[in-house]
Design a protein around this motif. Sequence first.
Motif, short mmCIF file in Angstrom:
data_model
loop_
_atom_site.label_atom_id
_atom_site.label_comp_id
_atom_site.label_asym_id
_atom_site.label_seq_id
_atom_site.Cartn_x
_atom_site.Cartn_y
_atom_site.Cartn_z
N GLY A 1 -1.72 -4.63 7.48
CA GLY A 1 -2.09 -3.48 6.65
C GLY A 1 -1.24 -2.25 6.79
N ASP A 2 -0.23 -2.25 7.68
CA ASP A 2 0.62 -1.09 7.84
C ASP A 2 1.93 -1.50 8.49
N ARG A 3 2.88 -0.56 8.53
CA ARG A 3 4.22 -0.86 9.04
C ARG A 3 4.22 -1.13 10.55
N HIS B 1 -6.16 -5.35 12.96
CA HIS B 1 -6.06 -4.41 14.08
C HIS B 1 -4.63 -4.45 14.62
N TRP B 2 -4.45 -3.94 15.82
CA TRP B 2 -3.12 -3.88 16.43
C TRP B 2 -3.11 -4.52 17.82
N VAL B 3 -4.01 -5.45 18.05
CA VAL B 3 -4.16 -5.99 19.40
C VAL B 3 -4.50 -7.48 19.35
N MET C 1 4.90 -5.31 14.86
CA MET C 1 4.31 -6.05 15.97
C MET C 1 4.20 -7.54 15.64
N ALA C 2 3.67 -7.84 14.46
CA ALA C 2 3.45 -9.24 14.07
C ALA C 2 4.77 -9.98 13.92
N TRP D 1 3.38 -7.18 4.26
CA TRP D 1 2.65 -5.91 4.35
C TRP D 1 1.86 -5.70 3.07
N VAL D 2 0.54 -5.63 3.21
CA VAL D 2 -0.37 -5.34 2.10
C VAL D 2 -1.13 -4.08 2.49
N ASP D 3 -0.88 -2.98 1.81
CA ASP D 3 -1.48 -1.71 2.19
C ASP D 3 -2.98 -1.89 2.42
N ASN D 4 -3.44 -1.52 3.62
CA ASN D 4 -4.80 -1.81 4.07
C ASN D 4 -5.84 -1.40 3.02
N PRO D 5 -6.47 -2.38 2.35
CA PRO D 5 -7.40 -2.05 1.26
C PRO D 5 -8.65 -1.33 1.74
#
Length: 306
Positions: free
Chosen positions: A114-116, A91-93, A121-122, A133-137
Amino acid sequence: MIAVVCHDAGGAEILSSYVRRSGLDYFYVLAGPARKIFECKLGAIEIMPLDEAVKQSTSILCGTSWQSDIEIDAIKLARSLGKHSIAFLDHWVNYLERFTRLESTFLPDEIWVGDRMAETMATGIFPDIPITWVDNPYLLDIRQELAAIEVHNLLAQDSISILYVCEPIGEHALLRHGNAHFWGYVEEEALRYFLSNCSVLGKPIKRILIRPHPSEAVGKYSWAQGEFDLPMEMGGGHTLLEEIVSSDVVVGCGSMAMVVALLAGKKVISCIPPGGKTSALPHAEISNLQDMVRMNNRVTKQAKIN
């Protein structure tokens, strides 16, 4: 061999898709909603005790949970045994909070995102840990499924169908912060705010399908059917994607299901009520119900003046 450790639904969706795409063999330490999600994608799975799986593995790959400490325990055990640990953020939170228990932080050796946007953020929050970065499977799977089905533009119809995706917001806040209203609202208040203001969508409503979160009881939101005179049904009887595709508007607070709905080309609305913390979803395409209500009130007021 890698040990996959997971409890919550968000991480389970990503890790199960990753495992299926990799075609490799793994040890599995699964609990809670994760077990059902993995079995739906992979079939019957042998579940191992945490200690045994970590000891027999060369490294671990885990999700991050707020309902369980299983991934934290796995990271701690892997470190004590000199095994490499990777956590996949779903997620992003609440990134730091995911690794914190009782004011102590237990970080993995590596973090996958999973995304840029998540990578940026991380990297800011964990400057001393490799961020990959591993494209969100999971979202890759969703895109493939959407490409294979016909998604209709239901907004062109005279009436609309709505999918409301729920989250145990208050339960999460209570468990991690000791206050169910830590974010300024709980899930029942968000649902009530939407149902009280759904007329701002501007079309007759054919159906409102209320889909509980995988960790919630099926009948948790049945009270709404008695409180509001609206065409409501309880969802969850079909897959998330099926229920998204059969709707033309998807409403929630900060659920990953809202991102899936964007991929399906649906209108997506955040219904966090006044006083609540703004949604952490970084997607500009998501509309804000508070803005819609304010606009409707201004139009109504102007019409009365005229």
